[in-house]
Design an enzyme around this catalytic site. Sequence first.
Site, PDB file in Angstrom:
ATOM      1  N   GLU A   1       0.925  -2.136  -1.639  1.00  0.00           N
ATOM      2  CA  GLU A   1       0.670  -3.569  -1.785  1.00  0.00           C
ATOM      3  C   GLU A   1      -0.832  -3.825  -1.690  1.00  0.00           C
ATOM      4  O   GLU A   1      -1.583  -2.972  -1.198  1.00  0.00           O
ATOM      5  CB  GLU A   1       1.422  -4.335  -0.696  1.00  0.00           C
ATOM      6  CG  GLU A   1       2.926  -4.115  -0.804  1.00  0.00           C
ATOM      7  CD  GLU A   1       3.738  -4.974   0.151  1.00  0.00           C
ATOM      8  OE1 GLU A   1       3.136  -5.715   0.964  1.00  0.00           O
ATOM      9  OE2 GLU A   1       4.972  -4.888   0.071  1.00  0.00           O
TER      10      GLU A   1
ATOM     11  N   SER B   1      -2.786   2.784   2.718  1.00  0.00           N
ATOM     12  CA  SER B   1      -2.486   3.931   3.586  1.00  0.00           C
ATOM     13  C   SER B   1      -1.424   3.592   4.628  1.00  0.00           C
ATOM     14  O   SER B   1      -0.820   4.489   5.214  1.00  0.00           O
ATOM     15  CB  SER B   1      -3.769   4.391   4.294  1.00  0.00           C
ATOM     16  OG  SER B   1      -4.686   4.903   3.360  1.00  0.00           O
TER      17      SER B   1
ATOM     18  N   GLU C   1      -1.503   8.570  -3.770  1.00  0.00           N
ATOM     19  CA  GLU C   1      -0.488   9.392  -3.077  1.00  0.00           C
ATOM     20  C   GLU C   1      -1.055   9.984  -1.797  1.00  0.00           C
ATOM     21  O   GLU C   1      -0.857  11.144  -1.475  1.00  0.00           O
ATOM     22  CB  GLU C   1       0.056  10.524  -3.967  1.00  0.00           C
ATOM     23  CG  GLU C   1       0.347  10.155  -5.404  1.00  0.00           C
ATOM     24  CD  GLU C   1       1.380   9.066  -5.568  1.00  0.00           C
ATOM     25  OE1 GLU C   1       1.938   8.598  -4.559  1.00  0.00           O
ATOM     26  OE2 GLU C   1       1.618   8.658  -6.725  1.00  0.00           O
TER      27      GLU C   1
END
Lengths: 250, 389
Positions: free
Chosen positions: B138, B143, B368
């Site tokens: 978002e 993180s 990622e």
Amino acid sequence: MNIAVCVSHVPDTATKIKIGDDNKTINKAGVTYIINPYDEFAVEEALTWKEKAGGDSKITILSVGGDSNKETIRKALAMGADDGILLKDDNPRDSMGIAKALSKEIKSHKFDVVFCGKQSVDYDAGAVPQMLAEFLDYSCATVVVALKMDGNKIIAEREVEGGREVVELELPAVIGAQKGLNEPRYASLKGIMSAKKKTIEEKPAAQAENLSEIIKMYSPPAKQSGRILGTDASAVPELVRLLREEAKVI
Amino acid sequence: MNNFNGVDYFNIRSLLSEEELMIRDLVREFVSEEVIPIIEEYNREGKFPLHLVPKIAEIGLLGSTLPSKYGGAEMNNVAYGLVMQELERGDSGIRSFVSVQSGLVMYPIYSFGSDEQKEKWLPQLAKGERVGCFGLTEPDYGSNPGGMVTKVEKVDGGYKLNGAKMWITNGTIADVAVVWAKLKGVVKGFLVEKGMKGFSAPEMKGKHSLRASVTSELVFEDVFVPEENLLPKTEGLKNPLMCLNQARYGIAWGVVGSMMACYDAALNYAKSRVQFSKPIAAYQMTQEKLVYMLTEITKAQLLNIQLGRMKDNGTLKHTHVSLAKRNNCEKALDIARVAREILGANGILDEYPVMRHSANLESVKTYEGTHEMHTLIIGEDITGFAAFD
């Protein structure tokens, strides 16, 4: 329909070929081998024919050579062929030796059609399809760029100097595929996974004497560096003179 | 014909099975023929080459590790890694497309979905007839995804979804989004379909990186999601983190493709570029750079093989994936930058792939799980102390 495709295992076309120390063979160190590009057209054509014919049509891949030829057979199986036969001989064969081995094997099956590449890009003799047809007593068309089946007949378009020739042949036939015949498909991951379950039968290649012997291989002379005659229009007359008198291209 | 023969200084091919090699070579050939010739143009235009999707699907790259009844090829994880490596040799954006569709859409539907959801979506996603995306991050929670504010409330026959997601690969072109949202404080997964009222996915513009890939926002305003679109086996943040672990695994392999592309370009350039009296490859400083690149590529290749074998035999921990993702992304970016130095001014042109890879890798190093987060994940594992909460 029972279809055979003959494939050869050749150095990647992007390889920079080095002549071996014996001046008769190439230096194989670091050379990647691939399926002969013209044979890919042959495999693709066989797959298309099988799809059209349906039923229990089957494609068998044949190759003459050493164990590493199995990689090329496997590639054709991954594209969708059904099984393979390696006619084993670790010694180099000329076109005649290859055609004899292939014909002996093909005679023991009932193939309606045999597809080959029109030539292999390693030695470029371009002779196996014709020799094979002779030994098998099959009809033959090679350098084929379009193909259509009409009952028991095949209409083939051949590339000839400056144009096309349309020929009609009867099955069984040997067809030599030329670039343009089709667009070979990629193998698929599923094809690769299922190829490992397909069988490659190994048998010794029928004995045959080579009728030709390679006595020497050599590289073409290194390209001369270009000559700059000038950088503006004043150089044109001299350029034209050299093109006419020295290069003899105009 | 394959003009790219890979980088294999340590005979890594001897560690691969015949099928793994065939799969690697197939994707390598596909990338040489279909991706390399067009990618600079798409990158320049900032467009994703959508026409490649049916071809990618036809050779079976989407959901390739899944069972064949859902359209997969039942491939092992080393083969999957090699696919990622070869795709990223073309472009990180192409690898991202396959990575998201396979690891972040098909994997969660397969792992957490109902039989009906699997039967409905997986075959179409494998054939490339439908595109998927994954919505976790978002605007204010990158993180720290557990802090997400996107939420659902139970309504008659389903759920009402509100919130927004950002940095979503494939978002605008997706037919289905795997969206993570809190239901009474617990993270659950939902399949949000294109066209649902209140759902929009505007594309994010102005990227200097991953230009040949679609990146989007997902906006949900009172979207009604029917009960049958809840992924029934989701029960918390660990589920999306399991998905990310798949994606990170693919990235660890993928960036080796970028490394090889940059090294190959730099080596060829160095051998042909003459300055003063000799090719720049003959100068010690260039050789040092090339040797550094080759060494890091070789180390990353060996790391990946073992990573993949552990994943295949079930001994892989998520911290192993963190280590490989962290190391390989950092080294890939270093290699791209060093390659650019060897190419001098030519390195900034899109006649060479180096600057594109370098720009792409800035994203790949960050998405990622950032380099920093992977450091802290491994740090916690070896010390027993979590440096974040």
